[in-house]
Design a protein around this motif. Structure first.
Motif, PDB file in Angstrom:
ATOM      1  N   SER A 159       3.492  60.810  86.192  1.00 19.50           N
ATOM      2  CA  SER A 159       4.412  61.113  87.286  1.00 19.50           C
ATOM      3  C   SER A 159       3.634  61.780  88.404  1.00 19.50           C
ATOM      4  N   TYR A 160       4.189  61.690  89.609  1.00 19.59           N
ATOM      5  CA  TYR A 160       3.479  62.149  90.813  1.00 19.59           C
ATOM      6  C   TYR A 160       4.532  62.573  91.826  1.00 19.59           C
ATOM      7  N   ALA A 161       4.293  63.692  92.502  1.00 19.82           N
ATOM      8  CA  ALA A 161       5.263  64.180  93.484  1.00 19.82           C
ATOM      9  C   ALA A 161       4.574  64.646  94.754  1.00 19.82           C
ATOM     10  N   THR A 162       5.215  64.381  95.884  1.00 15.79           N
ATOM     11  CA  THR A 162       4.763  64.916  97.166  1.00 15.79           C
ATOM     12  C   THR A 162       5.981  65.154  98.047  1.00 15.79           C
ATOM     13  N   ASN A 163       5.824  66.014  99.049  1.00 14.74           N
ATOM     14  CA  ASN A 163       6.942  66.423  99.898  1.00 14.74           C
ATOM     15  C   ASN A 163       6.763  65.961 101.342  1.00 14.74           C
ATOM     16  N   PRO A 164       7.437  64.903 101.765  1.00 19.55           N
ATOM     17  CA  PRO A 164       7.433  64.575 103.195  1.00 19.55           C
ATOM     18  C   PRO A 164       7.964  65.713 104.057  1.00 19.55           C
ATOM     19  N   HIS A 165       8.774  66.607 103.467  1.00 22.20           N
ATOM     20  CA  HIS A 165       9.333  67.694 104.288  1.00 22.20           C
ATOM     21  C   HIS A 165       8.319  68.794 104.585  1.00 22.20           C
ATOM     22  N   LYS A 166       7.120  68.675 104.085  1.00 20.33           N
ATOM     23  CA  LYS A 166       6.110  69.650 104.469  1.00 20.33           C
ATOM     24  C   LYS A 166       5.327  69.181 105.686  1.00 20.33           C
ATOM     25  N   TRP A 167       4.621  68.082 105.567  1.00 17.47           N
ATOM     26  CA  TRP A 167       3.626  67.733 106.590  1.00 17.47           C
ATOM     27  C   TRP A 167       3.888  66.369 107.214  1.00 17.47           C
ATOM     28  N   ARG A 198      -4.467  83.369 105.087  1.00 13.74           N
ATOM     29  CA  ARG A 198      -4.211  81.922 105.082  1.00 13.74           C
ATOM     30  C   ARG A 198      -3.695  81.499 106.454  1.00 13.74           C
ATOM     31  N   MET A 199      -4.262  80.452 106.996  1.00 11.59           N
ATOM     32  CA  MET A 199      -3.782  79.909 108.259  1.00 11.59           C
ATOM     33  C   MET A 199      -3.576  78.410 108.065  1.00 11.59           C
ATOM     34  N   ALA A 200      -2.303  78.006 107.984  1.00 12.03           N
ATOM     35  CA  ALA A 200      -1.942  76.614 107.717  1.00 12.03           C
ATOM     36  C   ALA A 200      -1.566  75.933 109.029  1.00 12.03           C
ATOM     37  N   ILE A 201      -2.298  74.885 109.372  1.00 11.36           N
ATOM     38  CA  ILE A 201      -2.097  74.176 110.633  1.00 11.36           C
ATOM     39  C   ILE A 201      -1.482  72.818 110.340  1.00 11.36           C
ATOM     40  N   GLY A 202      -0.515  72.418 111.137  1.00 13.16           N
ATOM     41  CA  GLY A 202       0.114  71.120 110.918  1.00 13.16           C
ATOM     42  C   GLY A 202       1.515  71.025 111.474  1.00 13.16           C
ATOM     43  N   GLY A 203       1.961  72.054 112.201  1.00 15.89           N
ATOM     44  CA  GLY A 203       3.277  72.009 112.807  1.00 15.89           C
ATOM     45  C   GLY A 203       3.377  70.902 113.848  1.00 15.89           C
ATOM     46  N   ALA A 204       4.574  70.361 113.991  1.00 19.69           N
ATOM     47  CA  ALA A 204       4.769  69.248 114.922  1.00 19.69           C
ATOM     48  C   ALA A 204       4.455  69.645 116.362  1.00 19.69           C
ATOM     49  N   ALA A 205       4.663  70.918 116.716  1.00 16.90           N
ATOM     50  CA  ALA A 205       4.446  71.357 118.098  1.00 16.90           C
ATOM     51  C   ALA A 205       3.108  72.055 118.298  1.00 16.90           C
ATOM     52  N   THR A 206       2.333  72.238 117.238  1.00 17.50           N
ATOM     53  CA  THR A 206       1.086  72.994 117.337  1.00 17.50           C
ATOM     54  C   THR A 206      -0.007  72.159 117.990  1.00 17.50           C
ATOM     55  N   PHE A 244       1.879  79.632 111.259  1.00 21.98           N
ATOM     56  CA  PHE A 244       0.745  79.213 110.437  1.00 21.98           C
ATOM     57  C   PHE A 244       0.889  79.714 109.000  1.00 21.98           C
ATOM     58  N   ALA A 245       2.076  80.196 108.649  1.00 20.18           N
ATOM     59  CA  ALA A 245       2.312  80.744 107.309  1.00 20.18           C
ATOM     60  C   ALA A 245       2.709  79.633 106.347  1.00 20.18           C
ATOM     61  N   TYR A 246       2.543  79.888 105.054  1.00 21.82           N
ATOM     62  CA  TYR A 246       2.934  78.920 104.025  1.00 21.82           C
ATOM     63  C   TYR A 246       2.352  77.547 104.385  1.00 21.82           C
ATOM     64  N   PHE A 247       3.146  76.481 104.276  1.00 25.22           N
ATOM     65  CA  PHE A 247       2.743  75.164 104.757  1.00 25.22           C
ATOM     66  C   PHE A 247       3.741  74.735 105.819  1.00 25.22           C
ATOM     67  N   PRO A 248       3.387  73.741 106.632  1.00 25.74           N
ATOM     68  CA  PRO A 248       4.341  73.298 107.660  1.00 25.74           C
ATOM     69  C   PRO A 248       5.648  72.833 107.024  1.00 25.74           C
ATOM     70  N   SER A 249       6.731  73.007 107.759  1.00 22.89           N
ATOM     71  CA  SER A 249       8.031  72.467 107.368  1.00 22.89           C
ATOM     72  C   SER A 249       8.548  71.695 108.564  1.00 22.89           C
ATOM     73  N   ASN A 250       7.911  70.560 108.807  1.00 23.87           N
ATOM     74  CA  ASN A 250       8.164  69.799 110.027  1.00 23.87           C
ATOM     75  C   ASN A 250       9.616  69.354 110.152  1.00 23.87           C
ATOM     76  N   ALA A 251      10.170  69.513 111.343  1.00 24.65           N
ATOM     77  CA  ALA A 251      11.487  68.958 111.670  1.00 24.65           C
ATOM     78  C   ALA A 251      11.321  68.186 112.975  1.00 24.65           C
ATOM     79  N   SER A 252      11.260  66.875 112.880  1.00 30.06           N
ATOM     80  CA  SER A 252      11.062  66.056 114.066  1.00 30.06           C
ATOM     81  C   SER A 252      12.394  65.493 114.546  1.00 30.06           C
ATOM     82  N   GLY A 253      12.402  65.016 115.776  1.00 27.72           N
ATOM     83  CA  GLY A 253      13.616  64.457 116.355  1.00 27.72           C
ATOM     84  C   GLY A 253      14.239  63.365 115.508  1.00 27.72           C
ATOM     85  N   PRO A 254      13.481  62.324 115.119  1.00 28.58           N
ATOM     86  CA  PRO A 254      14.109  61.272 114.321  1.00 28.58           C
ATOM     87  C   PRO A 254      14.626  61.763 112.977  1.00 28.58           C
ATOM     88  N   ALA A 255      13.956  62.752 112.375  1.00 30.18           N
ATOM     89  CA  ALA A 255      14.439  63.290 111.097  1.00 30.18           C
ATOM     90  C   ALA A 255      15.747  64.039 111.281  1.00 30.18           C
TER      91      ALA A 255
END
Length: 485
Positions: free
Chosen positions: A293-301, A451-459, A77-88
């Protein structure tokens, strides 16, 4: 390694990863090793003769795994999620297998053209404006992270602010970048790299309650700098700050930037992907009208393993003018004809990997429906946790908390502010030492909060429930050891 050897060992590696992910809860979330422990366990010199790949896997299990902090653990739950899914993961494997270096269209047309399609898909999924599409005036590009995205945006902004002179002559005038105390530290680093220095960074006041940037103070700083002969180059508005997920008022900030002719970059590294859900599209307010300009990270959530950040620009002209160069050894007919995109001109490095493959794999596997379900689960669990915190007299939640991050402060009756902060940090140490969870902290109004960051693929809900029960239990036990209890 022959293709047949690769096939055999590749199966072993895939099996190892699958077993690791299936049994990840058996590991402590945080690595328990001490500094230098891993290095001392490894040979000090490289092998003279090659070794079987089974030895590599064996040492991975025996020597390296104890030094891994498990970002895919459901208790992370630290920082932000850094999801790693099977298809990725599989998409990344395909990218590595192809071994493409996609610096130019001609060096692998599919690498470039798939990327243009995927970033356009993502812009549509997130409800971003049409002028961000690659078939319009602007366009999107996959960067390694939002840190690189903000540096590239700053270089483009400096080119525009200096009418091209910065690109040709360097920093010969004083330029300024405008951020708040809640803006990610990568913006100050970008200012240093671009030649503005830390002295060229202006801190805009924030609302003490919401921690959002104050547009009135921004206007004051812009006007003051103009009067002093300093050229405002770029303002960075954040949608979902790292510390607390505060959301800057982009429409109001954008209106100020438009009035003063200043580039507006919107950093939505964490929160931007949440707009795949229509009910969260309010996070895009002001982007279509004002963002350069605008930026976002698919590698987070967004279930895409690191590294995969996306930068869009409303007008690609300043970006290409700031970064484009064409030595003789890169010249080719397609580039000279101007009929293709060469993404080398959209980033700082020349070389680039085939990152689009993993994002393409994720979008195709999950579809918009699956991506929305993942985001909604994280938001729903966070709101449920916030409710539990608010109902417990031993804790105080920080408002607002619209996404997957909940910040909260344990109460320590009878302790002054400094003693309470020490108790909070001690509680954090105890929780992280348990092995079942990993939290971080920040400061709000000079007070330490968790801080408790929720959003992991397995959570799942059970993991959040277990974490909350441990927090309450450890808080109660620690409270009994404090003076006056």
């Amino acid at each position: 390694m022959t293709p047949e050897e690769f096939r055999r060992h590749g199966r072993q590696v895939v099996d190892w990863i699958a077993d690791y992910l299936a049994g990840i809860e058996s590991h402590p979330v945080m690595s328990q090793v001490k500094p230098g422990e891993i290095r001392r366990a490894l040979p000090s010199a490289p092998p003279e003769r090659g070794e079987p790949f089974e030895s590599v896997l064996s040492d991975l299990e025996r020597l390296l795994l104890p030094g891994i902090t498990h970002w895919q653990h459901p208790g992370f739950f630290a920082y932000f999620p850094s999801n790693a899914s099977g298809p990725a993961i599989l998409g990344d494997l395909l990218s590595s297998g192809l071994g493409v270096q996609g610096m130019l269209w001609v060096t692998s047309p599919a690498c470039t053209e798939l990327e243009t399609v995927v970033v356009d898909w993502l812009a549509e999924l997130l409800g971003l404006p049409g002028h961000f599409r690659t078939d319009a005036a602007g366009g999107g590009v996959i960067q390694d992270s939002a840190s690189s995205a903000c540096l590239v945006a700053l270089l483009a902004a400096l080119h525009r602010a200096g009418d091209g002179r910065v690109t040709e002559e360097g920093i010969t005038r004083r330029y300024a970048l405008y951020v708040s105390s809640q803006t990610h530290s990568s913006l100050e680093r970008a200012a240093r790299i671009a030649g503005l220095g830390a002295a060229g960074v202006r801190l805009v006041d924030v609302d003490p309650r919401t921690l959002a940037m104050d547009p009135a103070h921004l206007r004051t700083l812009l006007d003051r700098d103009r009067a002093d002969g300093i050229v405002p180059a770029m303002v960075c508005a954040t949608v979902g700050t790292t510390s607390t997920t505060a959301v800057d008022p982009v429409p109001e900030i954008g209106a100020v930037c438009r009035e003063r002719g200043v580039w507006l970059h919107v950093d939505a590294a964490y929160a931007g992907v949440a707009t795949v859900c229509p009910e969260l599209r309010w996070l895009n307010d002001g982007v279509a009208e004002y963002a350069d300009s605008y930026a976002t990270n698919p590698h987070k959530w967004l279930l895409t393993n690191f590294d995969c950040g996306v930068l869009w620009t409303a007008d690609r002209g300043p970006l290409l003018a700031a970064l484009s160069s064409l030595p003789e050894y890169l010249r080719n007919a397609a580039t000279s004809a101007g009929s293709v995109i060469d993404y080398r001109d959209w980033q700082v490095p020349l070389g680039r990997r085939f990152r689009a493959l993993k994002l393409w794999s994720v979008i195709r596997w999950y579809g918009a429906e699956g991506l929305r379900a993942h985001i909604r689960q994280g938001v729903g669990l966070a709101q449920e946790l916030a409710g539990w915190i608010a109902a417990d007299p031993g804790f105080e939640p920080h408002e607002p908390h619209p996404l997957g991050l909940v910040c909260f402060r344990p109460r320590w009756p009878g302790l002054d502010a400094r003693e309470a902060d020490r108790a909070t940090m001690r509680l954090l140490e105890l929780l992280n030492a348990s092995g079942s969870m990993y939290l971080t902290h920040t400061r709000i109004g000079d007070r330490a909060v968790l801080r408790m960051a929720i959003g992991g693929a397995a959570t799942e809900r059970r993991h959040v429930e277990q974490a909350w029960e441990r927090i309450r239990t450890e808080h109660a036990a620690l409270s009994r050891t404090l003076p006056g209890h």
